[in-house]
Design a protein around this motif. Structure first.
Motif, PDB file in Angstrom:
ATOM      1  N   ALA A  23     101.509 127.635  84.148  1.00 18.50           N
ATOM      2  CA  ALA A  23     100.638 126.850  85.018  1.00 18.50           C
ATOM      3  C   ALA A  23     100.314 127.614  86.297  1.00 18.50           C
ATOM      4  CB  ALA A  23     101.280 125.505  85.340  1.00 18.50           C
ATOM      5  N   ALA A  24     101.312 128.282  86.880  1.00 21.33           N
ATOM      6  CA  ALA A  24     101.068 129.066  88.096  1.00 21.33           C
ATOM      7  C   ALA A  24     100.102 130.209  87.812  1.00 21.33           C
ATOM      8  CB  ALA A  24     102.384 129.609  88.650  1.00 21.33           C
ATOM      9  N   ALA A  25     100.303 130.904  86.693  1.00 21.43           N
ATOM     10  CA  ALA A  25      99.413 132.012  86.322  1.00 21.43           C
ATOM     11  C   ALA A  25      97.983 131.516  86.129  1.00 21.43           C
ATOM     12  CB  ALA A  25      99.927 132.699  85.061  1.00 21.43           C
ATOM     13  N   ALA A  26      97.834 130.391  85.439  1.00 21.29           N
ATOM     14  CA  ALA A  26      96.499 129.830  85.202  1.00 21.29           C
ATOM     15  C   ALA A  26      95.831 129.436  86.517  1.00 21.29           C
ATOM     16  CB  ALA A  26      96.593 128.625  84.267  1.00 21.29           C
ATOM     17  N   ARG A  27      96.604 128.894  87.447  1.00 15.17           N
ATOM     18  CA  ARG A  27      96.044 128.499  88.746  1.00 15.17           C
ATOM     19  C   ARG A  27      95.578 129.719  89.534  1.00 15.17           C
ATOM     20  NH1 ARG A  27      98.468 124.600  93.456  1.00 15.17           N
ATOM     21  NH2 ARG A  27      96.852 125.099  94.938  1.00 15.17           N
ATOM     22  N   ILE A  28      96.368 130.766  89.521  1.00 23.19           N
ATOM     23  CA  ILE A  28      96.000 131.984  90.255  1.00 23.19           C
ATOM     24  C   ILE A  28      94.735 132.594  89.668  1.00 23.19           C
ATOM     25  CG2 ILE A  28      96.729 134.352  90.771  1.00 23.19           C
ATOM     26  CD1 ILE A  28      99.658 133.116  90.896  1.00 23.19           C
ATOM     27  N   VAL A  29      94.682 132.696  88.349  1.00 23.21           N
ATOM     28  CA  VAL A  29      93.489 133.233  87.690  1.00 23.21           C
ATOM     29  C   VAL A  29      92.287 132.320  87.962  1.00 23.21           C
ATOM     30  CG1 VAL A  29      92.421 133.714  85.437  1.00 23.21           C
ATOM     31  CG2 VAL A  29      94.718 134.574  85.947  1.00 23.21           C
ATOM     32  N   GLY A  30      92.510 131.010  87.906  1.00 22.19           N
ATOM     33  CA  GLY A  30      91.435 130.055  88.176  1.00 22.19           C
ATOM     34  C   GLY A  30      90.877 130.161  89.578  1.00 22.19           C
ATOM     35  N   ALA A  31      91.706 130.629  90.518  1.00 22.23           N
ATOM     36  CA  ALA A  31      91.265 130.797  91.908  1.00 22.23           C
ATOM     37  C   ALA A  31      90.675 132.185  92.147  1.00 22.23           C
ATOM     38  CB  ALA A  31      92.442 130.543  92.852  1.00 22.23           C
ATOM     39  N   GLY A  32      90.525 132.961  91.070  1.00 26.98           N
ATOM     40  CA  GLY A  32      89.917 134.276  91.203  1.00 26.98           C
ATOM     41  C   GLY A  32      90.895 135.422  91.321  1.00 26.98           C
ATOM     42  N   GLY A  33      92.189 135.145  91.170  1.00 23.94           N
ATOM     43  CA  GLY A  33      93.196 136.189  91.264  1.00 23.94           C
ATOM     44  C   GLY A  33      93.485 136.845  89.929  1.00 23.94           C
ATOM     45  N   THR A  34      94.419 137.767  89.951  1.00 27.92           N
ATOM     46  CA  THR A  34      94.873 138.451  88.750  1.00 27.92           C
ATOM     47  C   THR A  34      96.379 138.268  88.633  1.00 27.92           C
ATOM     48  OG1 THR A  34      95.111 140.522  89.978  1.00 27.92           O
ATOM     49  CG2 THR A  34      93.038 140.180  88.789  1.00 27.92           C
ATOM     50  N   LYS A  44     104.609 134.836  72.907  1.00 26.93           N
ATOM     51  CA  LYS A  44     103.979 133.816  73.755  1.00 26.93           C
ATOM     52  C   LYS A  44     103.368 134.433  75.010  1.00 26.93           C
ATOM     53  CE  LYS A  44     106.701 130.090  71.911  1.00 26.93           C
ATOM     54  NZ  LYS A  44     107.931 129.353  71.984  1.00 26.93           N
ATOM     55  N   GLY A  45     103.992 135.471  75.530  1.00 27.39           N
ATOM     56  CA  GLY A  45     103.452 136.147  76.706  1.00 27.39           C
ATOM     57  C   GLY A  45     102.114 136.805  76.426  1.00 27.39           C
ATOM     58  N   LYS A  46     102.020 137.491  75.292  1.00 29.00           N
ATOM     59  CA  LYS A  46     100.748 138.123  74.917  1.00 29.00           C
ATOM     60  C   LYS A  46      99.669 137.066  74.693  1.00 29.00           C
ATOM     61  CE  LYS A  46     102.363 142.444  72.887  1.00 29.00           C
ATOM     62  NZ  LYS A  46     102.503 143.231  71.641  1.00 29.00           N
ATOM     63  N   ALA A  47     100.052 135.967  74.061  1.00 29.30           N
ATOM     64  CA  ALA A  47      99.082 134.894  73.798  1.00 29.30           C
ATOM     65  C   ALA A  47      98.567 134.279  75.101  1.00 29.30           C
ATOM     66  CB  ALA A  47      99.708 133.814  72.914  1.00 29.30           C
ATOM     67  N   THR A  48      99.454 134.073  76.048  1.00 28.91           N
ATOM     68  CA  THR A  48      99.049 133.507  77.340  1.00 28.91           C
ATOM     69  C   THR A  48      98.117 134.461  78.079  1.00 28.91           C
ATOM     70  OG1 THR A  48     101.074 132.206  77.516  1.00 28.91           O
ATOM     71  CG2 THR A  48      99.885 132.624  79.557  1.00 28.91           C
ATOM     72  N   ALA A  49      98.466 135.748  78.111  1.00 30.18           N
ATOM     73  CA  ALA A  49      97.614 136.733  78.782  1.00 30.18           C
ATOM     74  C   ALA A  49      96.240 136.790  78.122  1.00 30.18           C
ATOM     75  CB  ALA A  49      98.276 138.105  78.781  1.00 30.18           C
ATOM     76  N   LYS A  50      96.211 136.754  76.807  1.00 26.05           N
ATOM     77  CA  LYS A  50      94.930 136.778  76.090  1.00 26.05           C
ATOM     78  C   LYS A  50      94.093 135.550  76.437  1.00 26.05           C
ATOM     79  CE  LYS A  50      92.907 137.173  71.505  1.00 26.05           C
ATOM     80  NZ  LYS A  50      93.140 137.268  70.070  1.00 26.05           N
ATOM     81  N   GLU A  51      94.748 134.412  76.487  1.00 23.86           N
ATOM     82  CA  GLU A  51      94.067 133.159  76.823  1.00 23.86           C
ATOM     83  C   GLU A  51      93.473 133.199  78.239  1.00 23.86           C
ATOM     84  OE1 GLU A  51      95.725 128.732  77.056  1.00 23.86           O
ATOM     85  OE2 GLU A  51      96.317 129.783  75.229  1.00 23.86           O
ATOM     86  N   LEU A  52      94.178 133.831  79.169  1.00 25.08           N
ATOM     87  CA  LEU A  52      93.705 133.899  80.551  1.00 25.08           C
ATOM     88  C   LEU A  52      92.630 134.962  80.755  1.00 25.08           C
ATOM     89  CD1 LEU A  52      97.061 133.364  82.482  1.00 25.08           C
ATOM     90  CD2 LEU A  52      95.219 131.711  82.097  1.00 25.08           C
ATOM     91  N   GLY A  53      92.469 135.854  79.802  1.00 25.71           N
ATOM     92  CA  GLY A  53      91.377 136.821  79.839  1.00 25.71           C
ATOM     93  C   GLY A  53      91.675 138.094  80.608  1.00 25.71           C
ATOM     94  N   ALA A  54      90.614 138.742  81.041  1.00 26.22           N
ATOM     95  CA  ALA A  54      90.704 140.059  81.672  1.00 26.22           C
ATOM     96  C   ALA A  54      91.462 140.058  82.992  1.00 26.22           C
ATOM     97  CB  ALA A  54      89.303 140.624  81.885  1.00 26.22           C
ATOM     98  N   SER A  55      91.683 138.898  83.559  1.00 29.51           N
ATOM     99  CA  SER A  55      92.411 138.804  84.829  1.00 29.51           C
ATOM    100  C   SER A  55      93.910 138.741  84.638  1.00 29.51           C
ATOM    101  CB  SER A  55      91.940 137.566  85.600  1.00 29.51           C
ATOM    102  OG  SER A  55      90.595 137.711  85.967  1.00 29.51           O
ATOM    103  N   ALA A  56      94.379 138.908  83.398  1.00 26.06           N
ATOM    104  CA  ALA A  56      95.812 138.827  83.116  1.00 26.06           C
ATOM    105  C   ALA A  56      96.257 139.967  82.215  1.00 26.06           C
ATOM    106  CB  ALA A  56      96.142 137.492  82.458  1.00 26.06           C
TER     107      ALA A  56
END
Length: 160
Positions: A23-34, A44-56
């Protein structure tokens, strides 16, 4: 700290594959961060990073392992140019009674919990603070946010 999280340019998020860390990672990416998702669970880590896109990005490792944490921080600097924040969400809490049918609680299990939850959190904070020391200070004189600040002295060579 909530506003610092929302505006962090580049954050290491431990335990970032699931739950609060995700949730924290998604919020940071959603606010324009990486973010760098740092987690023990590679799948699960790779899947989450893939889901968050190029910012992760994802880096697999154990928060107790200084080399793994240092490698993740180096990967962040390589991918995003800097480290601005460390968000420690890695933790374990295996269920066990102090005294159960099979005898007393395992001391090794308790030591493992302390290792991940306490030692691991400090390990990440100290190494992230060292990485942030390389950042140029912002207008407020800040170079990043890590929970290690309480352990730094007040002289001008410290991370602010």
């Amino acid at each position: 700290m909530a506003s610092a999280l929302a505006t962090a340019t580049s954050a290491l998020v431990t335990g970032g594959a699931l739950g609060l860390g995700r949730a924290a990672a998604a919020r940071i990416v959603g606010a324009g961060g990486t973010v760098c998702i740092f987690d023990f669970d590679e799948e699960k880590g790779k899947a989450t990073a893939k889901e968050l896109g190029a910012s992760a990005i994802f880096q697999q490792g154990d928060v107790r392992d200084p080399a793994a944490v240092a490698h993740a921080l180096e990967a962040m600097v390589s991918a995003f140019g800097r480290v601005d924040a460390a968000v420690s969400c890695a933790g374990i809490a295996p269920p066990a009674k102090t005294l159960g049918k099979k005898g007393p609680h395992s001391l090794a299990l308790f030591e493992d919990v302390l290792g991940v939850n306490a030692v691991g959190t400090f390990n990440v904070a100290r190494l992230a603070a060292a990485a942030m020391a390389n950042n140029e200070p912002d207008a407020a004189g800040m170079r990043g946010a890590a929970s290690a600040r309480a352990f730094l002295s007040r002289d001008s060579s410290d991370v602010r």
